[in-house]
Each structure stands twice: as structure tokens, then as C-alpha cells.
Design a protein around this motif. Sequence first.
Motif, PDB file in Angstrom:
ATOM      1  N   LYS A 295      -3.125  -2.412   2.910  1.00 46.57           N
ATOM      2  CA  LYS A 295      -2.083  -2.536   4.402  1.00 46.57           C
ATOM      3  C   LYS A 295      -3.143  -1.351   5.536  1.00 46.57           C
ATOM      4  CE  LYS A 295       1.898  -1.497   4.920  1.00 46.57           C
ATOM      5  NZ  LYS A 295       3.037  -0.536   4.891  1.00 46.57           N
ATOM      6  N   ALA A 296      -3.900  -0.329   4.933  1.00 48.30           N
ATOM      7  CA  ALA A 296      -4.364   0.051   6.223  1.00 48.30           C
ATOM      8  C   ALA A 296      -5.699   1.122   5.449  1.00 48.30           C
ATOM      9  CB  ALA A 296      -3.476   1.443   7.091  1.00 48.30           C
ATOM     10  N   VAL A 297      -6.869   1.356   6.427  1.00 47.34           N
ATOM     11  CA  VAL A 297      -7.598   2.333   6.126  1.00 47.34           C
ATOM     12  C   VAL A 297      -7.913   3.083   6.879  1.00 47.34           C
ATOM     13  CG1 VAL A 297      -9.890   2.646   5.135  1.00 47.34           C
ATOM     14  CG2 VAL A 297      -8.557   0.632   4.651  1.00 47.34           C
ATOM     15  N   GLU A 298      -7.918   4.730   6.898  1.00 43.85           N
ATOM     16  CA  GLU A 298      -7.355   5.405   7.400  1.00 43.85           C
ATOM     17  C   GLU A 298      -8.719   6.310   7.546  1.00 43.85           C
ATOM     18  OE1 GLU A 298      -4.199   8.484   8.242  1.00 43.85           O
ATOM     19  OE2 GLU A 298      -2.917   7.465   6.807  1.00 43.85           O
ATOM     20  N   PHE A 299      -9.573   6.710   8.120  1.00 40.60           N
ATOM     21  CA  PHE A 299     -11.387   7.458   8.343  1.00 40.60           C
ATOM     22  C   PHE A 299     -11.025   8.366   8.205  1.00 40.60           C
ATOM     23  CE2 PHE A 299     -15.264   8.288  10.288  1.00 40.60           C
ATOM     24  CZ  PHE A 299     -15.588   8.143   8.654  1.00 40.60           C
TER      25      PHE A 299
END
Lengths: 359, 275, 314
Positions: A295-299
Amino acid sequence: MSTILKNVTKQYDQDKKVLDNVSAEIQTGEFFVIVGPSGCGKSTLLRMIAGLTQISEGTIKIEDRVVNDLSPKDRNLTMVFQSYALFPFLSVWDNVAFGLKARKADKADIEKRVNDALKMVNLEELRDRKPRELSGGQRQRVALARAVASDAKICLMDEPLSNLDAQLRIKMRQEIYALQRKLGLTLIYVTHDQVEAMTMADHIMVLNDSKIQQVGTPEEIYQHPANEFVASFFGVPPINILPAQKVSEAILQVNSDFEVTLPHPIAHANVRVGIRPTDMKVVDSDELHANATIKAVEFLGNEKIVHAKMSHGGEVSVIVSSEEVFQPYQNVEITADSEFLLFDVDGKNITNKGAVTHA
Amino acid sequence: MAENNKSLPKRILTYVLLIALALVILAPFFIGIWTSFLPTMNIAKGDLFSTNLSFDNYVAAFTKTPILRYLANSFVISTLTMVAQLLFCSMSAYAFVFLKFKGRNILFGLFLVTMMLPFEAQIIPNFQTVKFLGMLDNYSVLIVPFLTSAFGTFMLRQSFKQTPAELKEASDIEGLNHFQFYWNVVLPYNKISMITLGAYSFLGAWNQYLWPMLTTFSNNSRVIQNGLRQLQSEETFNDWRMIQASAAIIVIPTIIVLFIGQHYFKSGLNEGAVK
Amino acid sequence: MLKSPTTEEAIEKKQASSKKRSTFKLNANDKYFSLLFLGPSLLILGLFVFYPMIKTFYISMFLTNTLGKTSVFAGFSNYAELLTSPDFLNSLVVTLAYVLGVTFFTLAISLLLANLASKKLPGIGIFRTLYSVTMGVSVSVAAIFWLFIFNPSTGFFAIIANALKLTPINWLTDPSNAMWAVIITTVWMNLGFTFLILLGAIESVPQTLYEAASVEGASPRFQFFKITLPMISPTLFFVSTITIIDAFKSFGLIDLITKGGPTNATNMLVYRIYKDAFYSGNYAQASTEAIILTVIIAAFTLLQFKFLEKKVNY
């Protein structure tokens, strides 16, 4: 020589308990953190120890003396409030001296204690300022100095850092910790922030729904949480909890999406599995073998958090190394090793690791 | 001050003190109202504990004196003063907050200076003015000089300043003119302050004493405050109970109104005092 | 010239940024509206405040006949004469005594009431209402109630004294007692309003300050003097100035209870102005007294404005 809470209960209305049967022992000289979500009763508990709120049932003992009916001033403790409770019309110096003057301490003694306290929190230069002329962090320090100047050996703190910005909070966290060690204070500290609890405490009491969930050292709480609530309260991102069925004596089918190996036999057919985001794996996969969609990727710099939706419902967060590349809507396969916690359907930890779980 | 940590004897002592003080404060009411039910005979003999109670004094007050007329006069004058002050004070306060014009600060300074000048010190020329204008012994003489007040303007200005600037901006975008903004936004937004000023100006007018005493001479325009004085000087001492009854008739409705409005009044007072 | 209070400056600063954004330009529209909005108030204040003030000052510089017509220019001689007249100085002293007495007792009793009524006890609301009840009492009603109590032959105090076989006090015929009678009545009337304002101030003191103090070992008395009093001191100052100003302007009660007597013992400033102007027709002297009253009131009002300025700073 300790503070003992025995079956402490607070009840305002007939059927509404704010605190239910809380028992614990707080050792002299330790850093004891009471943590829980808002409304769990943690501030009420602290105020009951201080004597600001009446106890409905149970006893509180400080140094072998039942203090239930003692007024706050006779309990010989100090308190740092969330709002600092500084007297706006008094200078920094007079604020710190307030309690000593109230107790009619010797003049020379007041002088020495206040100056020492101000030195300890690095506020000597600002001694003549009024609270409104101070920054948030400085006000916090005045409140600390007031606690330090007192000769009371027990100090209560009610969310003392919640009005500060994130950076200052980290700094003050370290200062409070250092002060506590240096002075050998018994510090009872209330917070809703699990990071504060983990980083400072000797022992943590986890409260939820008016009840004690667990009391233990930070390691015990993190590694052997008593139940699902404690497990998910500590750790960022929080632990992933998924339903699972026993398919054989040694195999658990998790969320109908993947299987894990049971470390020991269990009696329950249906359980819930808690896996820390660091203990899961994500690999790219074709549509056929995929069990999740990103759904989402957080760096975050040295790592990435991948948020994914499992094929059979539920969402998980996985921490991966920052070199790995994932895109939203990518099909992936998510699996886990043998590092996980098992909970029964009521949320109780049934992982058998020979661990001591307090309840 | 900490929550109920008080011991029982201390609490009882507090209640005893509370009740004793309440009795002392209320005593003049009790004594006044109680005696207004007694026949004058008993009082003259120093007998306060007669069971011979009657409404005779009240009947007399209503039928033998123009007290109802006095009350009506006071009510009309106070209401009109209140309405006028609400209107004119809010208008001038609006001008000081939302309008930009030359000399605004100087004019506001003049309003502040006005607050320092006691009306009591201006009665001599004012008396000549109203006499010259032919307003003596007429409702107008009790209303016209008090159509506006510097204090009311000052108080509303403080309150209007708290109106969020966003409301003004939004209204500008919607194309409201000053009158529409004043009427549809500023007044409703500052309702509490308006109610406070309303209560304040009504009570102020109701309690006027010196000015109506100087400027009204007949029962047609005499207000209740002077009316009571008039009764007191006209009546012989035999009718003292009747005056007592008249006082009771006046004070009971005001106290009821006060109790109802107390909540607003208190919050308004403190707002006025603090801001 | 008056400096506008800091409270306003603070608000002004707060709104300054947004004001700059909004439509505050000088334009013809605003000019027209400002005339419309301010006109009525300016007219009334001009006619009934500024004109009479200047006129009063003007008259005070002249000698007048009994019709109020000015005759001979006298400069400040009216003032000089008045300030050396034992009769006027007596009035001034009497007024000061009255103001002092009223202010002290009003504040002391209201503070006691407010402090008691701020306690969180069951049923305290009833007492708050009862203590504020005198706010609904007008001058004439108060005077009638108390006149009966003070009456030397049939009054309540006299009846009690007779019943106890004591000599009744001559409340209204003995000079110093008459002063007390007027002070008592005024204080009683003032209580409701002052009580409510002080109660509001006490209630707005943050509860945590008391909690912090009680944990630090402060007794209730210590808390009252070291927290409550300093925290409400701005409001205390505010109500003192209001009480002082109102007391200087007292007229109704004097007229109803003592008429300035006995032997001028309660002949206060405003009563004196009234009698000099409307009984004796001595307009010049009355105007001079009016100006002296104005100076006193203005001084206390200025003090009050100063307070507004200090307020935010503690």
C-alpha cells in the motif's frame, strides 16, 4: 522501604471504576514508569499516590506507613505537573523556594538548597526571571528544580514532557534520567509515550481499561508481553497481529496467507499471532504466489517500512533494509520465521518460552 | 482546595460559617419583608413576633400609592435606555474596531477621558440644558442624556477586538458591507458581551437617583427610586409598613430576574474585568 | 494624554498581521460609515459630558448670582476659598472616611465570602446565589430596609436592645454612628457585585497551582496568602478602584438615610454639590466642588487604566 500499592481502586460512580484493583511495589530509588493510553487511569493513580485524589478502596503505603488519609503535605513527596504549575507572580528562585518556605525551612538551608537545585538544572543565570520570560524547556527545568530542592525522596511526575517539542523532549528525557540517578530519587513517572517508558524505566507498569496489564522491566515487557495489548503498545511500528489456525501439531496457518512453524505444541485450534515488523520478510512475487499487495512505503534513512494489505484481509507493516526497492500496488509474498508471539482468542500470551510473565 | 480531603469537623465548620454569613446578608430582607406583613400597631409596641399577619400593607401600597405608576415609569425608561445604549455603544465600538478613519485614536482617547468624568459633577449645566430644551418632568429627560455611554463603548470595543479577523476577511470576500457585517456577524458573535452591557445599562438606569430627583416632579414621570423617597416623606410614620411593603414589591422581581440572568452576568462581568 | 492599555496593544499585535491582510485601508466608504456609526454617540457625549464639563469649569472661575449667571471673573479664588474653608474640608474628610470604610469592609467581607464560596462542597451553588443577592437591591430599597433596622425607637436594633435591657444606640442622631450606618448600608449593597467578581477571579486560578502547593507542604492558610491573593491581586485592585470611585459618587443613600446630617457628619461631596447648587443657589461654589470631585475621580480612573496595562504582566 518502598511504596506499596495494594488493591487500589477508584470509583466515582456506582458502576464506573476509574482504577480497578491495582497492586504493585515500587522500590526505593528506582525509576518507575506508569504508562498507558489516555483515559486508562494512570494520572488518577499518580494523584492518589500524591494525595490529591481520595482512594476508594485499597491501601497505599509509603515507607511502611499507610498514607490513605494523609493530606498531600504530610506525605513528604514532590510532584512535577504536566502544566508545570509555576507561580506566575514569583521569580524562578522563589518558585523553587516555594515548598521550602511553606514548610518553614531554615533560611540558610533554603538559600543553599535552591541555589544547588538551580545549578543542577543550569538555571542559575535566570534566577530572577518570571516564568513568562522563560521558554518551554526552561519552565520545565524550574519545575524540576522545585522537585530537586525539596528534601522529599519520592518524586512524582505527570507527563512532564508532553508540552515540549520532539527534540527538547529527547534532551529533557536524558536530563531527568541523569538527575534521578544522581540524586537517588524514587521517581514515579506517568506518560502515554511508550518510548519514554522504555528508555528511562527500571520498571514499567502498563495500565489499560483501569486495570494493570503487566508490570516488568522494559525487556520483559517488550519480549514477553502479558497480552496482545501490551505487545501492540510497545514498538514502532506496532507489532502485527493476525489470526491463525492450527493445521497440524507443528504448523500454523496465518491469516490463510502463509504458514509458520510452531516452536512448541499448543492446545488451542484458533490463536492470534503477533510478529514484530522486523521479524517478517517481503519478497517480490508473481500474481500466483503473492499473498499481499503493497500500500505504501516509508523511507526512514537506514531502513524502510513497507505497509501491505494481506490477501485475506488485515494489514501488516514490515521493516526492510533501505536498499530494497518496493512500489505501491506491487504484488509481494510476505512470510515470517519462528520469531513470533502467540495469543489465545482473548489476547492472553500463550507463548511458552519459560519466561516470567507478570500479570 | 484539593478535592475533598477535608475532615468532617472542618466541613461542618465551613457549612456553619457559610450559613451564618448567608443569614447576616439576608437579614435585612427577612426583617423588611416580615415586618411588611405585620400591623403597624405591633411594631410600635416592639412586638416582632406577632402571628397577626396580613396582606393589608400590600393592598394599601397598591391602592393608596402610585407605586405601580412609578414601577411602570422606571421599567419603560430603563428598557429604552438599555436598547439605545446597546445600539449606539455597539455602533461606536464597531467604528473603533473595524473602520479606519482619520483621528480614530484621538477620538477613542476622548471616549476614555469621558469615562473619567463623573456625571454627578456635570449636573448643574446639564440641568440648565434640559431646562432650556424643555425636557423637564418628561421621560425624555431621563433617557436622552444616557442614550450612549463611554463605558459601554469601551467594553464592547474590547470584546469586538476578539472577533476573529478571518470572519472579517470571509465577509469581505462575500461582499458584505459594513452595516451587514456589523448586524449579521459582529453583533451575534459578541452576544454575551451585548447581554452583559444590556443588564448593566438596565440596572444603571433603574438605580438612577440624583438626576431623576432633579428633573422630574410629577407622578407621571417619577421613577421608583424617587417614588419611594416621595412616599417616605409624604406618609406619616403610621404608614411605615406600607412603605416596607412597597420596597418588598420592588425588590422581589429584580431578585428573580437577577437569579435567572446570574450566569450570563457573572461570565460577562469577569470577561469585562479580565480583558 | 492617556496611553492605551497594554492588553489592547497585545491584542493589536496579535491581530496586526491579519489586519494588514484585510481591508483596512483608508477609503471614502469607511469615512462615511464612521460618521454614521459614531455620530450619535459623539453628539450625546458632546452635549451631556464635554460641554457641561467645560461649562462647569468655566463657572468655577466666576462669581455667580442665585440664578446661576456668571458675574465677576474670580480666577482660582473660588478654589482657594474652598480649600481653606473648614466646612468644605470637613466634607472632604468625611467623604474620605466614608470611602475608606466602604472600600475596606466591602473588599474584606467579599473576599471572605468569595473564598468560602469557592470551596467545592455540595450545595455551594445555593450560597453563591445568596451571597450575590444584594446586586438586585436598589438604593431606595436598601435605604428603607436599613432605616427600619436603624430606627431609634421602633427599629430592629432598638427592639433587640430593649429586649436585652440595653441602651439602644442612636444610629442616626449621633455623628459617628450615622457615618457607620451609611457605611454599613453601602457595604451591604456593594457585597453582591464585588463578591461575584472576586469569586470569578478565585475560580480562574489554575487548580494545579494549589495541587503543587499542597504537595510541597503548604497549609490552606499559606495557600490563601501565597497563591490566591497574589493571583487575584489584579482583580482586587480593579474592584477596589471601582468601589472607591462609586463611594466618592455616593448620593442616594446619603439623601435617604441621613440627608448629610447630623451636623454635617455625612455631608459628602456630591451631596454638598447638590445642596450648594440647588438649595443655596451658590453655583460657583458648587461648580468648584464639582471640578474637585472630577479631579479625584479622574485620578482613580487613571489608576484603573494603569492597572489594565499592568494586568497581563503580573
